[in-house]
Design a protein around this motif. Structure first.
Motif, PDB file in Angstrom:
ATOM      1  N   ALA A 152       0.867  -1.177   0.000  1.00 23.00           N
ATOM      2  CA  ALA A 152       0.000   0.000   0.000  1.00 23.00           C
ATOM      3  C   ALA A 152       0.897   1.219   0.000  1.00 23.00           C
ATOM      4  O   ALA A 152       1.544   1.521   0.996  1.00 23.00           O
ATOM      5  CB  ALA A 152      -0.898  -0.006   1.232  1.00 23.00           C
ATOM      6  N   LEU A 153       0.994   1.850  -1.155  1.00 23.32           N
ATOM      7  CA  LEU A 153       1.824   3.061  -1.241  1.00 23.32           C
ATOM      8  C   LEU A 153       0.924   4.260  -1.405  1.00 23.32           C
ATOM      9  O   LEU A 153      -0.025   4.237  -2.175  1.00 23.32           O
ATOM     10  CB  LEU A 153       2.773   2.982  -2.443  1.00 23.32           C
ATOM     11  N   ASP A 154       1.230   5.317  -0.686  1.00 24.41           N
ATOM     12  CA  ASP A 154       0.447   6.530  -0.803  1.00 24.41           C
ATOM     13  C   ASP A 154       0.622   7.108  -2.206  1.00 24.41           C
ATOM     14  O   ASP A 154       1.731   7.086  -2.751  1.00 24.41           O
ATOM     15  CB  ASP A 154       0.926   7.547   0.233  1.00 24.41           C
ATOM     16  N   PRO A 155      -0.469   7.638  -2.782  1.00 18.63           N
ATOM     17  CA  PRO A 155      -0.321   8.270  -4.107  1.00 18.63           C
ATOM     18  C   PRO A 155       0.792   9.321  -4.106  1.00 18.63           C
ATOM     19  O   PRO A 155       1.473   9.510  -5.111  1.00 18.63           O
ATOM     20  CB  PRO A 155      -1.685   8.925  -4.331  1.00 18.63           C
ATOM     21  N   GLN A 156       0.995   9.985  -2.966  1.00 19.54           N
ATOM     22  CA  GLN A 156       2.075  10.990  -2.905  1.00 19.54           C
ATOM     23  C   GLN A 156       3.458  10.356  -2.987  1.00 19.54           C
ATOM     24  O   GLN A 156       4.377  10.948  -3.543  1.00 19.54           O
ATOM     25  CB  GLN A 156       1.959  11.787  -1.616  1.00 19.54           C
ATOM     26  N   VAL A 157       3.580   9.154  -2.439  1.00 20.69           N
ATOM     27  CA  VAL A 157       4.862   8.454  -2.573  1.00 20.69           C
ATOM     28  C   VAL A 157       5.111   8.151  -4.039  1.00 20.69           C
ATOM     29  O   VAL A 157       6.201   8.376  -4.577  1.00 20.69           O
ATOM     30  CB  VAL A 157       4.858   7.135  -1.765  1.00 20.69           C
ATOM     31  N   VAL A 158       4.055   7.648  -4.691  1.00 22.17           N
ATOM     32  CA  VAL A 158       4.201   7.286  -6.099  1.00 22.17           C
ATOM     33  C   VAL A 158       4.593   8.506  -6.923  1.00 22.17           C
ATOM     34  O   VAL A 158       5.528   8.459  -7.732  1.00 22.17           O
ATOM     35  CB  VAL A 158       2.884   6.657  -6.617  1.00 22.17           C
ATOM     36  N   SER A 159       3.897   9.643  -6.680  1.00 23.73           N
ATOM     37  CA  SER A 159       4.230  10.799  -7.512  1.00 23.73           C
ATOM     38  C   SER A 159       5.616  11.336  -7.192  1.00 23.73           C
ATOM     39  O   SER A 159       6.316  11.845  -8.072  1.00 23.73           O
ATOM     40  CB  SER A 159       3.162  11.883  -7.394  1.00 23.73           C
ATOM     41  N   GLN A 160       6.057  11.196  -5.936  1.00 22.72           N
ATOM     42  CA  GLN A 160       7.426  11.626  -5.603  1.00 22.72           C
ATOM     43  C   GLN A 160       8.459  10.766  -6.309  1.00 22.72           C
ATOM     44  O   GLN A 160       9.467  11.266  -6.810  1.00 22.72           O
ATOM     45  CB  GLN A 160       7.665  11.537  -4.103  1.00 22.72           C
ATOM     46  N   LEU A 161       8.182   9.467  -6.344  1.00 23.39           N
ATOM     47  CA  LEU A 161       9.144   8.582  -7.006  1.00 23.39           C
ATOM     48  C   LEU A 161       9.190   8.889  -8.502  1.00 23.39           C
ATOM     49  O   LEU A 161      10.239   8.807  -9.137  1.00 23.39           O
ATOM     50  CB  LEU A 161       8.764   7.122  -6.770  1.00 23.39           C
ATOM     51  N   LEU A 162       8.038   9.284  -9.049  1.00 21.27           N
ATOM     52  CA  LEU A 162       8.003   9.566 -10.489  1.00 21.27           C
ATOM     53  C   LEU A 162       8.774  10.837 -10.833  1.00 21.27           C
ATOM     54  O   LEU A 162       9.374  10.934 -11.895  1.00 21.27           O
ATOM     55  CB  LEU A 162       6.552   9.696 -10.958  1.00 21.27           C
ATOM     56  N   VAL A 163       8.733  11.803  -9.919  1.00 21.80           N
ATOM     57  CA  VAL A 163       9.458  13.056 -10.143  1.00 21.80           C
ATOM     58  C   VAL A 163      10.944  12.778 -10.358  1.00 21.80           C
ATOM     59  O   VAL A 163      11.636  13.450 -11.103  1.00 21.80           O
ATOM     60  CB  VAL A 163       9.261  13.985  -8.927  1.00 21.80           C
ATOM     61  N   ARG A 164      11.408  11.742  -9.671  1.00 23.04           N
ATOM     62  CA  ARG A 164      12.818  11.398  -9.684  1.00 23.04           C
ATOM     63  C   ARG A 164      13.273  10.721 -10.955  1.00 23.04           C
ATOM     64  O   ARG A 164      14.453  10.644 -11.237  1.00 23.04           O
ATOM     65  CB  ARG A 164      13.095  10.405  -8.546  1.00 23.04           C
ATOM     66  N   ARG A 165      12.314  10.101 -11.663  1.00 24.61           N
ATOM     67  CA  ARG A 165      12.731   9.234 -12.747  1.00 24.61           C
ATOM     68  C   ARG A 165      13.120  10.034 -13.978  1.00 24.61           C
ATOM     69  O   ARG A 165      12.390  10.911 -14.411  1.00 24.61           O
ATOM     70  CB  ARG A 165      11.587   8.286 -13.086  1.00 24.61           C
ATOM     71  N   ALA A 166      14.239   9.756 -14.531  1.00 28.04           N
ATOM     72  CA  ALA A 166      14.623  10.402 -15.787  1.00 28.04           C
ATOM     73  C   ALA A 166      13.913   9.669 -16.929  1.00 28.04           C
ATOM     74  O   ALA A 166      13.167   8.721 -16.706  1.00 28.04           O
ATOM     75  CB  ALA A 166      16.123  10.332 -15.974  1.00 28.04           C
ATOM     76  N   SER A 167      14.128  10.108 -18.142  1.00 27.09           N
ATOM     77  CA  SER A 167      13.432   9.490 -19.270  1.00 27.09           C
ATOM     78  C   SER A 167      13.893   8.043 -19.432  1.00 27.09           C
ATOM     79  O   SER A 167      15.032   7.701 -19.180  1.00 27.09           O
ATOM     80  CB  SER A 167      13.737  10.259 -20.542  1.00 27.09           C
ATOM     81  N   ASP A 168      12.998   7.181 -19.820  1.00 25.05           N
ATOM     82  CA  ASP A 168      13.302   5.764 -19.918  1.00 25.05           C
ATOM     83  C   ASP A 168      12.210   5.074 -20.739  1.00 25.05           C
ATOM     84  O   ASP A 168      11.340   5.744 -21.280  1.00 25.05           O
ATOM     85  CB  ASP A 168      13.423   5.156 -18.521  1.00 25.05           C
ATOM     86  N   PRO A 169      12.217   3.755 -20.800  1.00 26.56           N
ATOM     87  CA  PRO A 169      11.241   3.047 -21.631  1.00 26.56           C
ATOM     88  C   PRO A 169       9.798   3.379 -21.281  1.00 26.56           C
ATOM     89  O   PRO A 169       8.903   3.154 -22.090  1.00 26.56           O
ATOM     90  CB  PRO A 169      11.523   1.565 -21.350  1.00 26.56           C
TER      91      PRO A 169
END
Lengths: 241, 404
Positions: A152-169
C-alpha cells in the motif's frame, strides 16, 4: 461490528488470504497517545486483535519479538530522535520476522524512505500518509492488503518517485497505461484499478498485458511480473533474488 | 575654599591637559639628540675628518629605528592614562606610520609642548613678580629705579600669558588627539573591516536563530496540532463508517465535519512543510525536494546532482527557494504546463535553477513572495537572478556560497 462493510473484492496482491483462520494479531507503535487510541479502533475494525501498543521503536521491536504479529502499524517519527526511527524499525522487522507485515504512517511521506523500503521488500509493506486513516474504509482495506503480503503506497509516494525518474522506456506507455501502472504501484488490485478508472476489469487486464510487453518483462508468474513492472515504474532497483 | 563646580571642572581639565602635554615632551623630543648625533657624524663622514664616523653613524640610525615601537607604546600609555583615548596596539605593524609619528611629527609636537610649558612657567614667574621681587638683591633694585612700574606691567603680561595658556593647552591637546588618532589610530578601512566581521557574525547568528525557531515551531505543530487533527478526522471517519443508522441530516453533518477536518490537515501540512521539513535535517536537500516537486500542481522535473551535505542554513534557504518558486509558478505563471528544478554544486557554490514554460512577465520588484525570497537568499550572501521576458520562459537562478 455493526455497519462495517468489508471492502468488496479489493483485497488481492500476492498471497492475500482474506479471512485466514485463527486470530490475526497486530502491534501498534505511535507516540501520540490520542492517535494511538484511534488507531487501535481502526485496526480492530479491520479484524485484528491489538496485541501490544508501543510508544517508540525499542518498544515496538520488543513487542514484535514477543507476539510475532501478522501486522505492525508504525509511526515514522518517534522518540527519542523524532526522525526516521519507524523506517529503520520497519526494515529490521521485515528482515528478522518476515511473517510480520509493516504499514508505516507518517505526517509527510518521503520517496527516499519508500525507496529504501521497496528496495528491500516488495510485499508486506505499506507507506501511507497519516491523514489516510481518516478514510476508514480505504485504510482498513490497506491494512488487510499489507497484512496479506501486498503493498500500500500513498499516491504521494508514487508521484514523488516519479518526479525522480529520468526518461526511460516508460515514455513508450500511453497515458492510460501509466495511470493503470500508478494505481498498481499504490498496491491496488485489478478490480480496484478498474473501479477507480471506471473501466471494465478486462480492459485493465489488457492494459497490464500491454505494459508487460512494452517493458520487456519476462513471462514468469504474473505476480512477480506485476512487482517488477511497478518497481521499474517507480525507478526502484528490484531486490536481489 | 570651595569652588563652584564649573570652575572646578575647568581647573581639573586644565590640570589634565597640562599633565598630558608635560608627559609628551620627553618621548616626543627623545629622538632629537639622536638626530643631532647622526648629523654630527654625517658631517664628519662627508668632511672625512673622522675615519670612524661612518661606522659609528650606524648607531644613532639603529637607535632611531628601534625607538619607534617602544615610543609608540609610551604614547599609547600616555593617551590612555592621561587622556582616556584608546589607541590600538601596533607592535611591529605599520612601521612607516610609527616612524612618521615618533620621528617626524613627534619632535614638532614636542617643541610645541615645550613652548607652551615655557609660556606657563614664564607667565607664572611674571604674574607673581611683585611677590618675589623683594628677594632680588637690593644692589640690582637700586640700579633700576623704575622697576616697580615695570613689575606692575610684567604682572599684567604674566596674567595675560596664563590666560592664554588655558585655551592653548586645550587646543594643543585636541591637535595631539587628532594627529595621534589619525597616524597611530585605527584606519577607517580597519574599522570597516572589523564592523563587517561583527555584522557577518551577528547576521549568521540571526539566521541560525531563525532556523532553530522554524524547526521548533515545526516540531511543536507536528507533535501537537497535527496529531490532534488527524485524531479528530479519524474519529469522524469512524463515526461515518460505523454509525450507519443515523438520520440523514446527522450523517450529512458528520460527513461535512470529516471533509473539513481532512482539508484542515492538508492546509496545516502544507504550511508546516514550508517551515522546515524534518527530512531536510535527516537526509538533506536532495531528499527534501522530491516532496516539493511531487506536491506541485504541475509536472515538475527534478534534477539534483549528487550533493554533499552543507550548512543547515544554506540547505534551508535552498529548500525555501524551490518551495517559493514552485508556489509562484503554480499561482502566477500563466499557461505554465511544466517546471524544471535543477540543483548543482560547483566548487563552493550551490546553484538552484527553477524554470517554467509559462508566459513570463514576472517582476521581482512586485510581489512579496519574490522579495522575501531574494531577502532570504541575501541573508546567506547568495545571489538571486530572474529572467522573465513577456512571452516566457521564466527562469530563476539562485547561487548560494556553501562552506566545506
Amino acid at each position: 461490528m455493526p455497519g462495517v462493510n468489508a471492502p468488496t473484492a479489493l483485497a488481492t496482491g500476492p498471497g492475500v488470504s482474506e479471512g485466514a483462520s485463527g486470530v490475526r494479531r497486530a502491534v501498534i507503535a505511535e507516540d501520540s497517545v490520542l492517535l494511538r487510541i484511534g488507531l487501535v479502533k481502526v485496526v480492530e475494525m479491520a479484524g485484528f486483535t491489538v496485541a501490544a501498543e508501543a510508544g517508540d521503536a525499542a518498544g515496538l521491536l520488543a513487542a514484535v519479538a514477543e507476539h510475532r504479529p501478522e501486522l505492525a502499524v508504525v509511526d515514522v517519527r518517534m522518540p527519542p530522535g523524532f526522525t526516521d526511527e519507524g523506517v529503520r524499525a520497519a526494515l529490521s522487522i521485515r528482515r528478522e520476522w518476515p511473517d510480520t507485515a509493516v504499514l508505516l504512517l507518517s505526517q509527510y511521506v518521503e520517496e527516499r524512505y519508500a525507496a529504501d523500503l521497496l528496495a528491500a521488500h516488495t510485499g508486506g509493506v505499506g507507506y501511507l500518509l497519516k491523514q489516510r486513516v481518516a478514510d476508514v474504509e480505504e485504510f482498513v482495506e490497506a491494512l488487510r492488503r499489507v497484512a496479506g503480503g501486498g503493498t500500500a503506497l500513498d499516491p504521494q509516494v508514487v508521484s514523488q518517485l516519479l518526479v525522480r525518474r529520468a526518461s526511460d522506456p516508460l515514455e513508450r506507455l500511453t497515458a492510460r497505461e501509466r495511470e493503470v501502472l500508478a494505481l498498481m504501484a499504490e498496491g491496488r488490485s485489478n478490480a480496484a484499478v478498474a473501479a477507480q478508472l471506471v473501466v471494465s476489469e478486462s480492459a485493465v487486464a489488457k492494459h497490464i498485458n500491454s505494459i508487460f510487453t512494452k517493458l520487456d518483462l519476462p513471462k514468469a508468474d504474473a505476480d512477480h511480473r506485476r512487482v517488477l513492472a511497478v518497481l521499474r515504474f517507480l525507478g526502484v532497483a528490484a531486490p536481489g533474488r | 575654599m570651595t569652588l563652584p563646580p564649573r570652575s572646578r571642572r575647568a581647573l581639573l581639565r586644565l590640570r589634565r591637559d597640562l599633565l598630558f602635554l608635560a608627559a609628551g615632551v620627553l618621548p616626543h623630543l627623545l629622538v632629537v639628540p639622536l638626530y643631532l648625533w647622526a648629523a654630527v657624524l654625517f658631517g664628519a663622514t662627508v668632511a672625512g675628518s673622522d675615519s670612524d664616523a661612518p661606522v659609528i653613524l650606524a648607531a644613532p640610525l639603529a637607535l632611531l629605528c628601534a625607538a619607534g615601537p617602544g615610543l609608540t607604546e609610551v604614547q599609547r600609555w600616555r593617551f590612555r592614562a592621561l587622556c582616556g583615548v584608546e589607541l590600538p596596539r601596533l607592535g611591529l605593524r605599520r612601521l612607516r606610520r610609527q616612524f612618521g609619528y615618533n620621528g617626524l611629527i613627534g619632535p614638532l609636537l614636542g617643541a610645541l609642548e615645550l613652548l607652551l610649558l615655557t609660556l606657563l612657567v614664564a607667565g607664572l614667574a611674571a604674574a607673581t613678580v611683585l611677590l618675589w621681587i623683594w628677594a632680588v638683591p637690593w644692589q640690582w633694585r637700586i640700579g633700576h629705579p623704575g622697576y616697580t612700574t615695570q613689575a606692575a606691567y610684567l604682572t599684567g603680561l604674566g596674567l595675560l600669558a596664563l590666560a592664554a595658556v588655558v585655551p592653548l593647552a586645550a587646543g594643543l591637546v585636541r591637535l595631539e588627539n587628532l594627529v595621534g588618532r589619525a597616524v597611530l589610530g585605527v584606519s577607517r578601512s580597519d574599522e570597516l573591516e572589523r564592523r563587517v566581521e561583527d555584522l557577518t557574525a551577528s547576521r549568521a547568528g540571526a539566521v541560525d536563530a531563525a532556523d532553530a525557531e522554524r524547526r521548533r515551531i515545526e516540531r511543536d505543530l507536528h507533535d501537537g496540532a497535527q496529531q490532534r487533527l488527524v485524531s479528530l478526522a479519524l474519529n469522524l471517519g469512524l463515526a461515518k463508517a460505523t454509525l450507519t443508522d443515523l438520520p440523514p441530516k446527522a450523517r450529512e453533518v458528520i460527513e461535512a465535519a470529516h471533509r473539513e477536518a481532512k482539508d484542515a490537515i492538508e492546509e496545516l501540512n502544507h504550511l508546516v512543510r514550508g517551515l522546515h521539513p524534518a527530512v531536510l535535517d535527516e537526509l538533506g536537500l536532495d531528499a527534501a525536494l522530491s516532496g516539493l516537486a511531487a506536491r506541485a500542481p504541475l509536472p515538475v522535473r527534478l534534477r539534483v546532482d549528487p550533493l554533499e551535505r552543507t550548512a543547515a542554513a544554506v540547505e534551508g534557504v535552498a529548500y525555501f527557494v524551490v518551495s517559493e518558486a514552485l508556489t509562484n509558478v503554480a499561482k502566477h505563471a500563466r499557461e505554465a504546463t511544466r517546471a524544471e528544478v535543477t540543483v548543482t554544486r560547483i566548487g563552493g557554490i550551490l546553484r538552484v535553477v527553477i524554470a517554467d514554460d509559462g508566459m513570463g512577465g514576472a517582476d521581482p520588484a512586485r510581489g512579496s513572495g519574490l522579495k522575501g525570497l531574494a531577502q532570504r537568499v541575501r541573508s546567506v550572501d547568495g545571489t538571486f537572478r530572474m529572467s522573465s521576458p513577456v512571452g516566457g520562459p521564466t527562469m530563476m537562478s539562485v547561487e548560494l556560497p556553501c562552506p566545506g
